[in-house]
Design an enzyme around this catalytic site. Structure first.
Site, PDB file in Angstrom:
ATOM      1  N   HIS A  49       0.723  -1.508   0.362  1.00 61.00           N
ATOM      2  CA  HIS A  49      -0.162  -0.236  -0.148  1.00 61.00           C
ATOM      3  C   HIS A  49       0.838   1.332  -0.189  1.00 61.00           C
ATOM      4  O   HIS A  49       2.082   1.208   0.291  1.00 61.00           O
ATOM      5  CB  HIS A  49      -0.327   0.146   1.682  1.00 61.00           C
ATOM      6  N   ASP A 102       2.442   1.887   3.469  1.00 60.21           N
ATOM      7  CA  ASP A 102       2.922   0.783   4.111  1.00 60.21           C
ATOM      8  C   ASP A 102       4.903   1.670   4.066  1.00 60.21           C
ATOM      9  O   ASP A 102       5.591   1.045   4.711  1.00 60.21           O
ATOM     10  CB  ASP A 102       3.146  -0.450   3.354  1.00 60.21           C
ATOM     11  N   GLU A 137     -10.136  -7.093  -4.690  1.00 57.68           N
ATOM     12  CA  GLU A 137      -9.791  -8.246  -3.295  1.00 57.68           C
ATOM     13  C   GLU A 137     -11.651  -8.472  -2.880  1.00 57.68           C
ATOM     14  O   GLU A 137     -11.933  -7.826  -1.111  1.00 57.68           O
ATOM     15  CB  GLU A 137      -9.238  -7.843  -2.640  1.00 57.68           C
ATOM     16  N   GLU A 176      -8.562 -13.788  -1.797  1.00 62.64           N
ATOM     17  CA  GLU A 176      -8.076 -14.106  -0.781  1.00 62.64           C
ATOM     18  C   GLU A 176      -8.448 -15.841   0.570  1.00 62.64           C
ATOM     19  O   GLU A 176     -10.124 -15.108  -0.131  1.00 62.64           O
ATOM     20  CB  GLU A 176      -7.678 -13.314   0.374  1.00 62.64           C
ATOM     21  N   HIS A 230     -11.045 -14.051   3.316  1.00 64.47           N
ATOM     22  CA  HIS A 230     -12.389 -13.605   2.904  1.00 64.47           C
ATOM     23  C   HIS A 230     -12.987 -14.280   2.739  1.00 64.47           C
ATOM     24  O   HIS A 230     -14.327 -14.492   3.180  1.00 64.47           O
ATOM     25  CB  HIS A 230     -11.818 -12.651   2.131  1.00 64.47           C
ATOM     26  N   ASP A 287      -5.286 -13.520   8.904  1.00 64.08           N
ATOM     27  CA  ASP A 287      -4.828 -14.107   8.017  1.00 64.08           C
ATOM     28  C   ASP A 287      -3.282 -14.634   8.455  1.00 64.08           C
ATOM     29  O   ASP A 287      -2.412 -13.965   8.944  1.00 64.08           O
ATOM     30  CB  ASP A 287      -4.168 -12.057   8.045  1.00 64.08           C
TER      31      ASP A 287
HETATM   32  C1  XLS Z   1      -7.469  -6.382   4.700  1.00 61.56           C
HETATM   33  C2  XLS Z   1      -7.047  -6.873   3.072  1.00 61.56           C
HETATM   34  C3  XLS Z   1      -6.018  -6.305   2.432  1.00 61.56           C
HETATM   35  C4  XLS Z   1      -5.714  -6.077   1.165  1.00 61.56           C
HETATM   36  C5  XLS Z   1      -5.113  -4.713   0.515  1.00 61.56           C
HETATM   37  O1  XLS Z   1      -8.372  -7.118   5.287  1.00 61.56           O
HETATM   38  O2  XLS Z   1      -6.757  -8.285   3.186  1.00 61.56           O
HETATM   39  O3  XLS Z   1      -4.877  -6.090   3.415  1.00 61.56           O
HETATM   40  O4  XLS Z   1      -5.136  -7.287   0.858  1.00 61.56           O
HETATM   41  O5  XLS Z   1      -5.563  -3.735   0.450  1.00 61.56           O
HETATM   42 CA    CA Z   2      -5.521  -9.210   1.137  1.00 59.12          CA
HETATM   43 CA    CA Z   3      -7.830 -10.471   5.175  1.00 64.52          CA
END
Ligand code: XLS
Ligand code: CA
Ligand code: CA
Length: 440
Positions: A101, A104, A232, A268, A271, A309
């Site tokens: 990002h 970051d 995403e 992901e 998610h 995560d």
């Molecule tokens: C948050 C997301 C984030 C995205 C990028 O839950 O996973 O990290 O991958 O903004």
């Molecule tokens: Ca992510």
């Molecule tokens: Ca995540």
């Protein structure tokens, strides 16, 4: 410049019998599987935010991981120390890509001009490192969810000024992605969603998100970005309702607003499970729509129910993921970004390195087992035969649209007692998966 991981050597493949925690048990970068070296199946990427920024804080307290890398936090010296640490870690792990990002990379300044100047400085520094190491950028994105100005979203905000601020961040993040040669640009919904309909015009908010995405595509293409834009999906957290709930919802969204030529999905694992799906489900839905763009490789904890995560260790999940990826023929501009963090009690830098080793080994094993499942062929054959009644006779007429409802009804009347569909044989098929995974 001092080494950040002096106790970590270059991580080599030593095989599953090795007791060395700092070695790969299954990941062999150059081993050819189904015609391609392992590393090209994956394009493994380091996530800047978890790996180099987050100290492991949660809602109940600060984290215990020291990410100062010998520099004063929130300075450009610290930003550069993170670059040094990141490239050292990627080089030692043989991870060839990173994802970031904008925020970051540098601390956000009081105004956007100064933030952008900092971003120019750090990206020059990163480019030097990229040239020296051959490490590349998988994708970039903009953090439009941390700063309180984005409390009501970025593209979905009620404030036109905040919307313009988001536009400025996206513009700069696209500049950076192009400068660093990124293959993709991600939109994760962040705070694009709502808490209550009592104060929300959902239709307007969704149209506004689409307008921002269209402007991003137009600008990106105008500066030479040839990669993919990714959405995403995530169903909730931080907002109660997130607009990009799952792959099916996000695909419908890009089609509705004419963005489907430029966008694919970044799926992901954690998610997908938060959305009540399996990881494999969202991969399949994306792939069958030609939209399997990239993957955030992690896993959640089904007993917790939030976005944990974790570094992936579930070999079943990884196998079924790789099964989908292989069947889709891989991903054009995508890769496997470890959007993953070590658990809070695992607070040393070595723990993070070992998290990456775990994730890379898990997916290497998943790739090998998925290739074995395809070679074995029993799953494919079963599915093929399961739908065989649609290959000839009345079934073939249904497929080629040559029968109408009256003809089907007349045909049904000739059948007598209702037909049964044949066993789904789930238990047998699950035993095939076990045999291929563990049968030697
Ligand atoms: C948050 C997301 C984030 C995205 C990028 O839950 O996973 O990290 O991958 O903004
Ligand atoms: Ca992510
Ligand atoms: Ca995540």
């Amino acid at each position: 410049m001092s080494e950040q991981f002096p106790n970590i050597p270059k991580i080599a493949y030593e095989g599953p019998q090795s007791a060395n925690p700092n070695s790969f048990k299954f990941y062999q970068a150059d081993k050819v599987v189904m015609g391609k070296p392992m590393k090209d199946h994956f394009r493994f990427a380091l996530s800047w935010w978890h790996t180099l920024c987050s100290g492991g804080q949660d809602m109940f307290g600060p984290g215990g991981a020291d990410k100062s890398f010998g520099a004063e936090p929130d300075t450009m010296a610290h930003a550069k120390a993170k670059v040094d640490a990141g490239f050292e870690m990627m080089t030692k792990l043989g991870v060839e890509y990173f994802c970031f990002h904008d925020l970051d990379l540098v601390p956000e300044a009081a105004d956007i001009q100064e933030t952008n100047r900092r971003l120019d400085e750090i990206s020059d520094y990163m480019l030097e490192k990229m040239k020296a190491t051959g490490i590349k950028c998988l994708w970039g994105t903009a953090n439009m969810f941390s700063n309180p100005r984005f409390a009501n979203g970025a593209g979905s905000t009620n404030s036109a000024d905040v919307y313009c601020f988001a536009a400025a961040q996206i513009k700069k993040a696209l500049d950076l992605t192009v400068k660093l040669g990124g293959l993709g640009y991600v939109f994760w919904g962040g705070r694009e969603g709502y808490e209550t309909l009592l104060n929300t015009d959902v239709k307007f908010e969704q149209e506004n998100i689409a307008r921002l995405m269209r402007m991003a595509v137009d600008y990106g293409r105008s500066i030479g970005f040839k990669g993919d834009f990714f959405i995403e999906p995530k169903p909730k957290e931080p907002m109660k309702h997130q607009y990009d709930f799952d792959a099916a919802t996000a695909i419908a969204f890009v089609r509705q607003y004419g963005l489907d030529k430029d966008f694919k999905m970044n799926i992901e694992a954690n998610h997908a499970t938060l959305a009540g799906h399996t990881f494999q489900h969202d991969l399949r839905i994306s792939a069958m729509n030609g939209m399997l763009g990239s993957i955030d490789a992690n896993q959640g904890d089904l007993l917790l129910g939030w976005d944990t995560d974790e570094f992936p260790y579930d070999v079943y999940e990884a196998t079924l993921c790789m099964y989908e990826v292989l069947k889709a023929g891989g991903m054009t501009n995508g890769g496997f970004n470890f959007d993953a963090k070590a658990r809070r009690p695992s607070y040393t830098l070595e723990d993070i390195v070992q998290g990456y080793i775990l994730g890379m080994d898990t997916f290497a094993l998943g790739l090998l087992k998925a290739a074995a499942l395809i070679e074995d062929g029993r799953l494919d054959q079963f599915v093929e035969e399961r739908y065989a009644s649609f290959k000839t006779g009345i079934g073939a007429k249904i497929r080629d649209h040559s029968a109408d409802l009256k003809e089907l009804a007349a045909y049904a009347e000739t059948l007598g007692a209702p037909a049964r569909p044949g066993s789904g044989k789930q238990e047998y098929l699950e035993s095939v998966v076990n045999a291929v995974l563990f049968g030697g």
